[in-house]
Motif scaffolding. Structure first.
Motif, mmCIF file in Angstrom:
data_model
loop_
_atom_site.group_PDB
_atom_site.id
_atom_site.type_symbol
_atom_site.label_atom_id
_atom_site.label_comp_id
_atom_site.label_asym_id
_atom_site.label_seq_id
_atom_site.Cartn_x
_atom_site.Cartn_y
_atom_site.Cartn_z
ATOM 1 N N LEU A 228 0.834 -1.206 0.000
ATOM 2 C CA LEU A 228 0.000 0.000 0.000
ATOM 3 C C LEU A 228 0.862 1.246 0.000
ATOM 4 O O LEU A 228 0.600 2.211 -0.725
ATOM 5 C CB LEU A 228 -0.908 -0.018 1.241
ATOM 6 C CG LEU A 228 -1.976 1.080 1.336
ATOM 7 C CD1 LEU A 228 -2.930 0.973 0.154
ATOM 8 C CD2 LEU A 228 -2.760 0.959 2.639
ATOM 9 N N VAL B 28 2.159 1.715 -3.424
ATOM 10 C CA VAL B 28 1.131 2.260 -4.338
ATOM 11 C C VAL B 28 0.913 3.752 -4.097
ATOM 12 O O VAL B 28 0.785 4.536 -5.015
ATOM 13 C CB VAL B 28 -0.191 1.471 -4.154
ATOM 14 C CG1 VAL B 28 -1.345 2.171 -4.878
ATOM 15 C CG2 VAL B 28 -0.046 0.061 -4.672
ATOM 16 N N MET B 29 0.904 4.078 -2.837
ATOM 17 C CA MET B 29 0.568 5.476 -2.522
ATOM 18 C C MET B 29 1.719 6.427 -2.785
ATOM 19 O O MET B 29 1.525 7.572 -3.127
ATOM 20 C CB MET B 29 0.132 5.585 -1.044
ATOM 21 C CG MET B 29 -1.255 5.017 -0.814
ATOM 22 S SD MET B 29 -1.963 5.523 0.753
ATOM 23 C CE MET B 29 -0.837 4.830 1.936
ATOM 24 N N THR B 30 2.901 5.981 -2.588
ATOM 25 C CA THR B 30 4.008 6.914 -2.623
ATOM 26 C C THR B 30 4.780 6.921 -3.927
ATOM 27 O O THR B 30 5.341 7.948 -4.305
ATOM 28 C CB THR B 30 4.991 6.631 -1.481
ATOM 29 O OG1 THR B 30 5.380 5.260 -1.575
ATOM 30 C CG2 THR B 30 4.363 6.930 -0.137
ATOM 31 N N ARG B 31 4.844 5.793 -4.618
ATOM 32 C CA ARG B 31 5.716 5.752 -5.792
ATOM 33 C C ARG B 31 5.081 6.462 -6.966
ATOM 34 O O ARG B 31 3.866 6.435 -7.157
ATOM 35 C CB ARG B 31 6.020 4.291 -6.198
ATOM 36 C CG ARG B 31 6.582 3.447 -5.105
ATOM 37 C CD ARG B 31 7.790 4.082 -4.422
ATOM 38 N NE ARG B 31 8.881 4.261 -5.337
ATOM 39 C CZ ARG B 31 10.134 3.772 -5.139
ATOM 40 N NH1 ARG B 31 10.399 3.121 -4.016
ATOM 41 N NH2 ARG B 31 11.098 3.959 -6.007
ATOM 42 N N ARG B 32 5.896 7.173 -7.744
ATOM 43 C CA ARG B 32 5.389 7.819 -8.956
ATOM 44 C C ARG B 32 5.637 6.971 -10.181
ATOM 45 O O ARG B 32 5.035 7.161 -11.199
ATOM 46 C CB ARG B 32 6.070 9.199 -9.146
ATOM 47 C CG ARG B 32 5.758 10.180 -8.028
ATOM 48 C CD ARG B 32 4.307 10.641 -8.153
ATOM 49 N NE ARG B 32 3.969 11.586 -7.070
ATOM 50 C CZ ARG B 32 3.410 11.233 -5.938
ATOM 51 N NH1 ARG B 32 3.096 9.969 -5.725
ATOM 52 N NH2 ARG B 32 3.127 12.122 -5.016
ATOM 53 N N VAL C 220 4.481 1.130 -8.788
ATOM 54 C CA VAL C 220 3.081 1.047 -8.307
ATOM 55 C C VAL C 220 2.548 -0.358 -8.544
ATOM 56 O O VAL C 220 1.925 -0.969 -7.681
ATOM 57 C CB VAL C 220 2.216 2.098 -9.004
ATOM 58 C CG1 VAL C 220 0.748 1.909 -8.673
ATOM 59 C CG2 VAL C 220 2.642 3.492 -8.600
ATOM 60 N N VAL D 175 3.337 8.325 -13.181
ATOM 61 C CA VAL D 175 1.875 8.329 -13.282
ATOM 62 C C VAL D 175 1.258 9.721 -13.094
ATOM 63 O O VAL D 175 0.202 10.032 -13.594
ATOM 64 C CB VAL D 175 1.234 7.331 -12.276
ATOM 65 C CG1 VAL D 175 1.479 5.916 -12.703
ATOM 66 C CG2 VAL D 175 1.700 7.599 -10.868
#
Lengths: 682, 514, 101
Positions: free
Chosen positions: C19, C22-26, C31, C93
């Motif tokens: 999680l 998913v939330m932090t990676r660009r 992700v 993203v």
């Protein structure tokens, strides 16, 4: 024989109307502008009237009475019946109208020769004769009122015959309006009577009054109302102002209408309604008449216009007749009406003849400045116009009340009645005083007129050679009517210049008043009979006195008129200026009325309409502006748009968390779950 | 004969449609079609008269068709002695009106189309027996009138038109409220005959805000009609509208539209609320007196001839009001004086007709002189009698008719109004006889200033009245003269109806309900 | 080591790491890897519950299905990422925001 009265009356009534219609539509295109049509119609009526008169004499029935009526309008219960009434008074009156009318027609052919509205003039004469006969024949108040007004109109048209002159136009309007003032009273009287009795017919009215359907003050008021009509038409004080002005009309018209017949209509009406006049109403009548007689005579003394003298003399004589009605001797009033019609018409014809001749003489000299009616420009016409002179002299003697002439008889009858009235009611001693004083003045001013016009030295010597006797169309009526000023025509078959006894008194017998409280005809008759001798002596005395004074002043020059004028300057001014009645009416009645009308119109238009009615408009306008402002500024801009703006604001604020980045959303979801879990755990 | 009334109403609409299809350049054709339409209508009114049974005081030639059943509204027509003379007058004046407006140059097509629409409205009001229909026709009348004054009028036409419109609309709205009041309280019907039967009792005892419903509705309807009459103080639209309107429209305004007010009061207020008649009659007579005196004085002061004639209308309608008030004489309080009631009401209705003919004549005559001299200032003329003798003669007769000269019709109706009202309102009648004098004063004074005196140099080539103008005036003149001499034909038409109205008012007036 | 809790802790740790990724990676790939971790954490839970809960092989079957789905998802996702890269020349993203604008 029995029915000729109604049949002939119908013909007499409608022939002049037919002449009127023909003249109005075709007059100008007919040869001689159609005067023969009118003359033919009128002289036919004269023949018919004479036939009726002869038939009446042969019948010799004082109670002769025929009536015919028809339903004019009918609404179920409300109906108006019009009709004819033929009795001896009617027949005599018809004859008077037909005779004077015929004379006038004939006289006018010369007097108005070359006039631009010649046929129109004859048409109006026809209309007048029709209307006048209508009054005479009416058996009810309604048709009398209708013809009454029609007479007013024909008078209006004829006085205004020379309408290019402002004075004539004004006079005609004044005549009509003054008459209308009287007619208001007339109509109110009719309504009062109809309301009480439910009929307009004289016979029903007399029955109704005698059975007490209307009595007391209502009846007095009704009587005075009807009498107001008579005051208007017979030019009684204070409605006398129109008649002298009416002299603006052609002189034959003055003779026919404003001397003999139309103005007598008021007297005729008073004679007709005499039986229903209450004692109070009669007193009013008597005082109005008596005062008018004296008052008008006092004006006539100083007038210089020959027609004005005659006009005031007419007013004064009418006052006599009214006085006679008021004191109860109404048959004497009618008798005076008859004699007066003859001699006064003749005097007017005479004056017309003089004026006509003056006019021509001045015309010859191209003098259009000098007034042809002013007696100060006349004098010494006696030899130039002998027929006119002698004819007028006869009539003057008659009007002055000299024995052997007709006026003496009738005037004497009136004065006897008045004297007897005062003997029975000493409080009213003024009435005979009025009568005798007026008689003296009448003798004086009539001879003054004669002397100034015909005697003495010509005041305008340069025209005297151009003064000629008038043509035979004018002298004919003069001779006829001059002859009719003699007493004999009125007393036949008796020959007694000192007594009225004759065919007239045999046929026109006074009937009792139907109002309780009035003396009976017999009582009045007896009273008058007792007063007869005294009245006769006094009247002869005053007549002689008047004539003597006149002779002494104007022929003998024993008295200087100028000196008297100077001595009694203010009296002279009053009299000469007709007591300033016109001026005062103008100042206190006409002008205030116009001002009132203008004020009312101003209030109506400038105040009421502009500010009150349009005020509503303005108020609405203002209110709409205010609501418009409120609508836009508050409702629309603030509330409606405000809601939108609020939504947009929130939207803008919320938009910032809508990043479109899934990761952020996931973060929110996670955070949300955590928050939920935390909450759950508690 | 069955649909003769419908024919009368819709004929002008057909004419209007026909005119709509004529190209606007063919002005003569347009005029002719208007003349043919109104002429046919006039003939039909005469036909109606000949078929009319004057002994019958009730409605005749009735037509009934369902229209809006859910509100109980029907297409209901009928004619009786009250409306028949007005229908004939309408037919005649519109026919004459076409010729009076023959010289209209501006937008001829629109003018005659609106003219015919106005005709339909007027005819409809006189013939409707359904209140809703009545109201619709009442409003239909308003619209063409607005345009006819506003577009073809004088310099102040827009102001005059809007004033006329708003004034009368104000009245119509009050009337509508009254109509709805009647509808909801009298068995949900708009049928006038039905209401005449039901309303006098149904309204009894109802109180609104502490006032009797009868009084409220009476006054509402009365104001609606009074504005049309026009009764003082609702009269000021009239002089303005008259002065600004083109001649033909003034003629119709004075000749017919004003009569709708009196007609409405007698048909509706008298028929539906007899109690109100008793309650209001004194006020009615007083208003009549004010109309007579106020109108007369205003007329006396006018400088504009047309305005003078306009104020004379105010004055003349006053007599009608006084006569109408006399109907109460037939009640018990006044000794069942049927004579007075017949004279008064008959006089009022007769006056309405006579004023229709006389004022129409007067306005036509004013139009004649205005067309020639291009002004109407009374003082600005002078001596025209020598220049235009025929015109002068006709005007003299018209003026004398206006001032109530016997032998001309106006006298009889005025006298009847007075005689009728006298037993009940002595004071008011005596006071209003001053009108006899005022009438004469303003007419004769104006006559003198226009026609007498030396001829004004400016007008030394003024042409005499022409044939077309004579054609418009002479028929009216003949009617005035004929009815003045022999009024029986007219009174025969109305008398049965008058009786039934009087009996209705007297028998239904209960007082208890007030 | 045969306690259910232990498996759950591991799964929770894996889930949290995924999680977080998913939330932090660009980076799109990263992700995706976070997503894989989350899925695998779920798998562990399935199997663990299945085993200790006496539910026969139901959990295993679900785990297998998830693995298959994860494979398919990875294939699709990688295809998307490649397309993004081809079109935008990046696999960040945040920059793939054409739909938003």
């Amino acid at each position: 024989m029995e029915n000729i009265f109604i049949k002939y009356s119908l013909l007499i009534l409608f022939l002049p109307l037919a002449a009127f219609v023909i003249q109005i539509f075709f007059g100008k295109r007919l040869p001689r502008q159609g005067d023969w049509v009118s003359i033919g119609a009128i002289s036919t009526t004269l023949v018919l009237a004479i036939t009726m008169f002869v038939a009446m004499i042969m019948k010799d029935d004082p109670d002769f009475y025929q009536e015919a009526s028809f339903t004019w309008l009918d609404m179920g219960d409300f109906e108006i019946r019009l009709g004819f009434l033929v009795d001896n008074i009617t027949v005599i009156m018809l004859l008077v109208v037909a005779l004077i009318s015929t004379c006038t027609h004939v006289f006018s052919t010369q007097y108005l020769k070359g006039d631009i509205r010649y046929s129109r003039y004859f048409a109006y004469l026809g209309l007048f004769t029709f209307s006048m006969n209508g009054i005479v024949l009416a058996n009810n108040l309604m048709s009398m009122y209708m013809f009454w007004e029609l007479v007013g109109v024909s008078s209006y048209l004829l006085i205004g015959h020379w309408f290019e002159k402002d004075s004539a136009a004004n006079a005609s309007k004044k005549a009509f309006l003054t008459n209308r003032v009287g007619d208001i009273g007339f109509f109110i009287g009719i309504m009062l009577i109809y309301n009480a009795i439910g009929s307009f017919a004289f016979s029903d009215i007399f029955d109704g009054v005698s059975s007490g359907l209307i009595a007391g003050s209502t009846l007095t008021l009704a009587g005075i109302g009807l009498f107001m009509g008579a005051m208007g038409k017979s030019s009684q004080f204070p409605l006398h102002i129109w008649l002298p002005d009416a002299m603006e009309g052609p002189t034959p018209v003055s003779a026919l209408m404003h001397a003999a017949t139309m103005v007598a209509a008021g007297v005729y009406l008073s004679v007709r309604i005499f039986p229903i006049l209450t004692p109070d109403a009669l007193l009013v009548v008597a005082y109005v008449g008596g005062f008018t007689a004296l008052f008008a005579a006092s004006i006539a003394i100083t007038q210089t216009d020959i027609k004005k003298v005659l006009a005031y003399s007419t007013v004064s004589q009418l006052g006599y007749m009214i006085l006679a009605v008021g004191t109860g001797v109404y048959t004497a009033a009618f008798f005076h009406l008859l004699t007066h019609a003859m001699f006064k018409a003749n005097l007017f014809y005479g004056s017309g003849s003089v004026i006509h001749s003056m006019h021509h003489a001045l015309h010859e000299k191209h003098d259009h400045e000098t007034d042809p009616q002013d007696m100060h420009n006349m004098g010494g016409f006696k030899d130039r116009m002998p027929i006119t002179y002698w004819s007028m002299l006869f009539s003057t003697l008659a009007i002055a009340g000299v024995p052997l002439f007709s006026g003496f008889l009738s005037k004497d009858a009136i004065l006897a009645g008045t004297l007897s009235f005062a003997q029975h009611h000493p409080a009213h001693f003024l009435l005979p005083v009025f009568g005798f004083a007026a008689a003296a003045m009448t003798a004086f001013y009539m001879f003054r007129m004669m002397f100034l016009t015909f005697h003495g030295k010509p005041k305008m010597p340069d025209i005297i050679d151009d003064i000629h006797e008038s043509p035979k169309e004018m002298t004919g009526p003069l001779i006829l009517l001059g002859t009719l000023s003699l007493f004999i025509w009125y007393t036949l078959p008796y020959f007694n210049p000192m007594s009225t006894h004759g065919w007239f008194t045999d046929l026109v017998v006074p009937s009792d008043s139907v109002v309780p409280g009035n003396p009976s005809a017999q009582q009045i008759e007896e009273g008058a009979h007792h007063a007869h001798h005294l009245a006769m002596y006094i009247s002869i005395a005053v007549a002689v006195l008047g004539i003597f004074l006149s002779w002494f002043t104007y022929i003998k020059k024993g008295l200087s008129a100028q000196a008297w004028t100077d001595r009694f300057g203010f009296l002279y001014d009053w009299s000469f200026n007709k007591y300033y009645f016109d001026e005062n009416y103008d100042k206190y009645i006409y002008q205030p009325s116009f001002r009132l009308a203008e004020r009312v119109a101003w209030i109506d238009w400038e105040l009421y309409d502009r500010y009150f009615i349009n005020g509503f408009g303005r108020l609405t306008n203002w209110a709409s502006k205010v609501t418009g402002k409120f609508d836009f500024d508050v409702i629309d801009q603030f509330i409606v748009d405000g809601t939108g703006r609020m939504a947009a604001l929130f939207g803008r604020k919320l938009k910032t968390i809508q990043t479109g980045k899934l990761q952020n959303y996931v973060l929110y979801v996670t955070a949300g779950i955590i928050i939920l879990m935390v909450i759950q755990s508690f | 004969m069955e649909h003769i009334l419908s024919l009368l109403i819709w004929l002008p609409v057909m004419g209007m449609v026909a005119i709509a299809f004529i190209p606007r350049e063919k002005e003569d054709l347009i005029r002719t079609s208007a003349a043919v339409t109104t002429g046919t209508q006039f003939l039909v009114t005469l036909l109606l008269w000949s078929a009319f049974d004057s002994q019958d005081g009730s409605m005749q030639f009735k037509e009934w068709a369902e229209w809006i059943p859910s509100f109980n509204i029907a297409y209901h027509l009928g004619v009786d002695g009250l409306s028949l003379p007005m229908v004939i007058l309408t037919g005649m004046l519109f026919f004459i009106g076409v010729f009076v407006s023959w010289n209209i140059k501006k937008a001829v097509k629109g003018y005659f189309a609106l003219f015919l629409l106005l005709n339909t409205g007027v005819m409809g009001v006189f013939l409707s027996l359904d209140f809703f229909l009545f109201y619709i026709f009442w409003e239909v009348m308003l619209l063409p009138m607005y345009f006819l004054i506003g577009m073809w009028g004088g310099p102040q036409r827009e102001y005059a038109a809007i004033k006329f419109f708003l004034y009368t609309l104000f009245g119509s709205v009050l009337m509508l409220v009254g109509i709805l009041g009647l509808y909801f309280y009298c068995g949900k019907t708009f049928d006038i005959l039905e209401l005449t039967r039901v309303a006098p009792e149904a309204l009894g005892g109802i109180l609104w805000w502490g006032m009797s419903a009868i009084k409220v509705i009476w006054v509402l309807l009365f104001i609606g009609f009074a504005i049309k009459v026009p009764v003082f103080p609702f009269h000021t639209w009239l002089p303005l509208a008259h002065v600004e309107a083109p001649t033909a429209i003034s003629v119709l305004l004075a000749g017919i539209l004003l009569k709708l007010g009196v007609y409405g009061i007698i048909r509706v207020n008298y028929g539906l609320m007899p109690d109100g008649v008793y309650w209001f009659s004194t006020a009615l007579a007083l208003l009549g007196l004010i109309n007579v005196v106020w109108g007369g004085l205003c007329a006396l002061a006018q400088k504009d001839l047309k305005k003078l004639v306009a104020y004379s209308s105010v004055n003349h309608m006053g007599y009608s009001l006084i006569g109408m008030a006399a109907v109460v004489a037939a009640g018990e309080a006044h000794g069942l004086n049927m004579k007075a009631a017949q004279a008064g009401l008959g006089g009022a209705v007769f006056q309405m007709f006579n004023h229709g003919t006389i004022s129409a004549m007067l306005f036509i005559l004013v139009g004649v002189i205005y067309e020639r001299a291009h002004h109407r200032e009374i003082e600005g003329f002078g001596g025209l009698a020598t220049q235009m003798p025929i015109y002068t003669g006709i005007t003299a007769v018209a003026f004398f008719a206006g001032l109530g000269l016997p032998g001309l019709s106006g006298f009889i109706s005025e006298a009847m109004c007075f005689i009728g009202a006298f037993p009940v309102y002595k004071g008011i009648v005596i006071a209003s006889t001053i009108g006899i004098l005022l009438n004469a004063a303003y007419f004769l004074w104006a006559f003198q200033r226009i026609f007498f005196g030396e001829l004004n140099e400016k007008y030394s080539d003024l042409p005499e009245i022409n044939r077309m103008e004579l054609f418009t005036v002479v028929p009216l003149l003949i009617i005035t003269l004929f009815l003045g001499i022999y009024p029986a034909p007219y009174l025969d038409i109305i008398s049965s109806t008058m009786d039934s109205i009087i009996n209705h008012v007297v028998s239904f007036a209960t007082f208890a309900s007030m | 080591m045969d306690q259910l809790n232990n498996y759950l802790f591991i799964a929770a740790a894996l889930f949290s790491i995924g999680l977080f990724g998913v939330m932090t990676r660009r980076n799109g790939i990263a992700v995706l890897m976070g997503v894989e971790l989350i899925l695998n954490a779920a798998n562990i839970n399935f199997v663990a519950f299945s085993h200790f809960g006496g539910m026969n092989l139901d959990g295993h079957i679900f785990a297998l299905i998830v693995i298959v789905l994860a494979a398919a998802e990875a294939a699709v996702a990688l295809a998307i990422v490649i397309n993004i890269y081809n079109n935008l020349n990046t696999i960040n993203v945040d920059e793939a925001s054409r739909m938003k604008e």
